[in-house]
Motif scaffolding. Structure first.
Motif, PDB file in Angstrom:
ATOM      1  N   GLU A   1      50.829  46.066  25.176  1.00 25.45           N
ATOM      2  CA  GLU A   1      51.413  44.737  25.392  1.00 25.45           C
ATOM      3  C   GLU A   1      50.429  43.653  24.967  1.00 25.45           C
ATOM      4  O   GLU A   1      49.211  43.808  25.102  1.00 25.45           O
ATOM      5  CB  GLU A   1      51.745  44.584  26.881  1.00 25.45           C
TER       6      GLU A   1
ATOM      7  N   ILE B   1      52.803  52.434  26.119  1.00 31.07           N
ATOM      8  CA  ILE B   1      53.343  51.102  25.807  1.00 31.07           C
ATOM      9  C   ILE B   1      52.182  50.116  25.810  1.00 31.07           C
ATOM     10  O   ILE B   1      51.427  50.015  26.787  1.00 31.07           O
ATOM     11  CB  ILE B   1      54.410  50.672  26.838  1.00 31.07           C
TER      12      ILE B   1
ATOM     13  N   LYS C   1      55.934  50.442  21.732  1.00 24.95           N
ATOM     14  CA  LYS C   1      55.916  51.777  22.340  1.00 24.95           C
ATOM     15  C   LYS C   1      55.628  52.804  21.236  1.00 24.95           C
ATOM     16  O   LYS C   1      56.237  52.759  20.168  1.00 24.95           O
ATOM     17  CB  LYS C   1      57.278  52.068  22.989  1.00 24.95           C
TER      18      LYS C   1
ATOM     19  N   ALA D   1      48.480  49.766  22.665  1.00 19.86           N
ATOM     20  CA  ALA D   1      49.233  51.021  22.847  1.00 19.86           C
ATOM     21  C   ALA D   1      48.389  52.210  22.386  1.00 19.86           C
ATOM     22  O   ALA D   1      48.357  53.258  23.040  1.00 19.86           O
ATOM     23  CB  ALA D   1      50.546  50.961  22.060  1.00 19.86           C
TER      24      ALA D   1
ATOM     25  N   GLY E   1      60.010  48.468  20.511  1.00 19.06           N
ATOM     26  CA  GLY E   1      59.215  47.415  21.119  1.00 19.06           C
ATOM     27  C   GLY E   1      60.085  46.322  21.699  1.00 19.06           C
ATOM     28  O   GLY E   1      61.312  46.464  21.786  1.00 19.06           O
TER      29      GLY E   1
ATOM     30  N   GLN F   1      53.385  59.328  25.543  1.00 16.61           N
ATOM     31  CA  GLN F   1      53.980  58.060  25.113  1.00 16.61           C
ATOM     32  C   GLN F   1      53.231  56.936  25.818  1.00 16.61           C
ATOM     33  O   GLN F   1      52.842  57.070  26.978  1.00 16.61           O
ATOM     34  CB  GLN F   1      55.465  58.014  25.478  1.00 16.61           C
TER      35      GLN F   1
ATOM     36  N   ARG G   1      55.592  43.731  22.708  1.00 18.87           N
ATOM     37  CA  ARG G   1      55.422  45.020  23.372  1.00 18.87           C
ATOM     38  C   ARG G   1      55.736  46.106  22.337  1.00 18.87           C
ATOM     39  O   ARG G   1      56.719  45.993  21.603  1.00 18.87           O
ATOM     40  CB  ARG G   1      56.370  45.106  24.569  1.00 18.87           C
TER      41      ARG G   1
ATOM     42  N   THR H   1      55.898  55.221  15.905  1.00 21.69           N
ATOM     43  CA  THR H   1      56.391  54.044  16.652  1.00 21.69           C
ATOM     44  C   THR H   1      57.776  54.366  17.220  1.00 21.69           C
ATOM     45  O   THR H   1      58.622  54.955  16.536  1.00 21.69           O
ATOM     46  CB  THR H   1      56.497  52.807  15.732  1.00 21.69           C
TER      47      THR H   1
END
Length: 690
Positions: free
Chosen positions: A498, A496, A513, A591, A572, A494, A511, A569
């Motif tokens: 930004e 993240i 993820k 990401a 976020g 996973q 953001r 996805t």
């Protein structure tokens, strides 16, 4: 459009390389009166192999379309290549055909490419008949080949003919004709009339018991599909020929049986009965189910079109013949009527196309027509945006047909123009070749400036190279072929991403993820999907998914295309201001890059399936050589005096293999190879790229 739809046959001749497809086609054209002389593959004088490269090599490279009448039907016939490097030509032909004639060599039986084309025909649900050819060859075996069709291809063959004799004329008991099991007549073909004159005589006394046995077997298989036939058999009443033919047609059209005929195309034996079988047993467009598609504006809505001139027009582009003066697009018309000097709609590209001219194509010759209808195969000049696999339809009632999927390329080589003046010419030529051949790729590396061309095998690239040098007179240098590697990820992670930066006086924030993981069951190389989670506004989710698709298309850490990867996805974050589409695209890209670096690399290499036929005395040398090439032997089988070896090996270890196998066997072994999968490359190969 001058023919009745029930009297139209759109058929393809398909087979393994060297089974005799093109010779069968030439004989069909001659006996139908479409040509005045019989072409010869060895002399380069055939109607359908008209390209200089095909004549020089004695093989079919490009599928060719010819039209001819036979008795009361009109036949649109496509002669397809047998070499695995040109499998796309077979794929796109089968996608638009209503029936197929599969040619087998009685000497070699069911070969590797026979299985491939059979699977392709299964995929597109194409009814077919089989023709066991080359019964005049030493070592020919009709009954053995029939068993292989049943066992290796898992089909239901029904012999409607059996041969009388087998082998070349100088041998005792040579092949001299066929017994028709429906009429119970012995058919011989007069060699003085070049096979034109057929004599139907009584079945030879020594063959009568055999013929009755095979006729009973044929009828027993057909009882399952006709109560009328079963009742006549139980009452021991004579069975009319017309009833047998009607039941055979029904069962063949529904892909329940495969009628099997036999002969020798080279010796002009058995071709006219094969044409009769095409007319009797293979379907017309009316016998096929309506073509299915979707509404381009509502993809979940299914639509159908019947093969009727009263339905809205729809057709599929299945081939593009590129030309500097204007491309010729081959289109199969499924419904409605298309006229010259009109416009058609391409729903996949959402563009209107000009249909300037319509041509009926006869191999290398063309004849202009004003309009075409359902079932027709036509060449269109004037289309600008359409490529292979695109739908053309009526703009008022659009339909999107299923496109054609082609295999991934496995081999590349660098090509460089000698002068800067040639660079533009090379780029234009490569673009043209890409339009023509969907399995050919050409791309320029941003880092090195080198142009890489990719294809399905060494022969494929060699043919492309010869075209560049001979047909387009390009002055280019060609490097040695290279393997087309792919990348996937090692672990599920996973990440993240930004975006928190000032752009044009505005503070952007987003953001995103995502989860990045190995995934082997998707239709696409990389599957991108929404997985729920909060924080990404619904109106911006499509922008995030689109950004992830674009990043994935850019390749993996080593620059090779990604495959077997799924990106999901997970949610976020936004801020009150500045969380717009640009911010979310940048966060998604960030990401993806973080996830890729965390997940680890697996380098994938193309694995080839090898099918080798070798005399017994060379088996040991060939097996030892295969073991040195990191291959795994999956199956061996005795076939007469030869042994068939099936193996899998990495393409990287197979360059020049066809020359190597010839020298190991004094030229007596043969080999065909086709891509089967991508598998992990050894650690030392990966380290060489790091």
């Amino acid at each position: 459009m001058g023919h009745a739809l029930q009297n139209l046959r759109n058929i393809g001749i398909i087979a393994h390389i060297d089974a005799g497809k093109t010779t069968v086609t030439e004989r069909m054209l001659y006996y139908a009166g479409a040509t005045h002389r019989m072409g010869d593959v060895d002399k380069g004088t055939t109607e359908t192999d008209y390209d200089p490269e095909e004549q020089q090599r004695g093989i079919t490279i490009y599928s060719a379309c010819v039209t001819f009448p036979w008795k009361d039907v009109q036949v649109n016939l496509i002669d397809t290549p047998g070499h695995v490097d040109f499998t796309a030509e077979v794929e796109r032909s089968l996608r638009v055909l209503d029936g197929g004639v599969v040619v087998f060599s009685a000497r070699e039986g069911v070969e590797a490419q026979s299985e491939t084309v059979w699977r392709q025909a299964d995929k597109y649900q194409v009814p077919r008949i089989a023709f066991i050819n080359k019964l005049d060859r030493e070592g020919a075996d009709f009954y053995g080949t029939l068993d292989e069709i049943r066992e290796r291809l898992e089909s239901n063959p029904v012999a409607v003919q059996i041969p009388v004799g087998v082998g070349p004329p100088h041998m005792p008991g040579a092949f001299r004709g066929v017994i028709d099991l429906i009429s119970m007549k012995f058919l011989t073909f007069n060699s003085e009339s070049l096979g034109q004159e057929i004599v139907a005589g009584e079945v030879p006394a020594e063959m009568l018991d055999d013929a009755r046995l095979w006729r009973d077997q044929m009828l027993e298989k057909l009882y399952d599909y006709s109560n009328e036939l079963m009742e006549l058999a139980l009452a021991e009443s004579p069975v009319p020929d017309e009833l047998v033919e009607r039941v055979l047609r029904e069962a063949t059209t529904h892909r329940l049986v495969v009628p099997v005929l036999c002969g020798s195309a080279l010796d002009r034996i058995g071709i006219q009965p094969l044409l009769d079988a095409v007319a009797r047993y293979l379907p017309s467009p009316l016998d096929r189910p309506p073509v299915e598609g979707t509404d381009p504006h509502k993809p979940e809505k299914k639509l159908t079109r019947k093969p009727s001139p009263d339905e809205p027009f729809c057709g599929l582009v299945f081939k593009v013949q590129a030309d500097r003066h204007g491309d010729l697009h081959y289109v199969r018309v499924y419904s409605g009527v298309l006229s010259a000097n009109t416009r058609a709609y391409n729903p996949g590209k959402d563009k209107k196309e000009n249909v300037a001219q319509l041509w009926h194509v006869q191999a290398s010759r063309k004849e202009q027509v004003d309009r075409v209808g359902p079932g027709d195969i036509v060449g269109i000049i004037g289309l600008r945006n359409s490529v292979t696999g695109d739908t053309l339809c009526d703009a008022k009632q659009p339909i999107l047909l299923e496109t054609i999927q082609f295999p991934e390329t496995v081999i590349s080589m660098a090509i460089e123009p000698e002068t800067s003046a040639e660079r533009k010419k090379l780029a234009d030529t490569l673009e043209m070749l890409k339009r023509q051949d969907p399995t050919f790729r050409a791309a320029t590396s941003e880092e090195t400036g080198q142009t890489l061309i990719s294809g399905m095998g060494e022969l494929h690239l060699e043919v492309i190279k010869h075209r560049l040098l001979r047909d387009f007179n390009l002055n280019v240098k060609v490097k040695k072929p290279q393997v087309s590697y792919r990348e996937t990820v090692k672990n599920a992670v996973q990440a993240i991403g930004e975006c928190n930066q000032m752009v044009a006086g505005q503070q952007l924030f987003a953001r995103v993820k995502i989860r990045l993981e190995p995934y082997d069951s998707g239709e696409r190389a990389v599957t991108v999907m929404p997985g729920g989670g909060d924080g990404i506004p619904p109106e911006l989710l499509s922008a995030v998914l689109d950004a992830l698709v674009q990043e994935a298309e850019g390749g993996g850490s080593l620059g090779y295309p990604l495959m077997k990867v799924r990106i999901t996805t997970l949610g976020g974050e936004t801020s009150e201001t500045g969380s717009n589409e640009i911010a979310f695209r940048r966060a998604a890209a960030d990401a993806f890059r973080k996830g890729l670096s965390q997940a680890g690399i697996v380098l994938l290499e193309p694995i080839m399936k090898l099918d080798i036929i070798t005399p017994e005395e060379h088996l040991g040398d060939i097996v030892a050589d295969l073991q040195q090439r990191r291959s795994i032997i999956t199956h061996t089988q005795a076939r007469g005096r030869n042994t068939v070896i099936e193996a899998e090996a990495p393409l990287a270890n197979l360059f020049g293999y066809s020359s190597a196998i010839r020298s190991l066997s004094q030229g007596r072994a043969s080999c065909s190879m086709e891509p089967t999968a991508y598998g992990p490359a050894p650690e030392e190969v990966l380290k060489a790229f790091m």
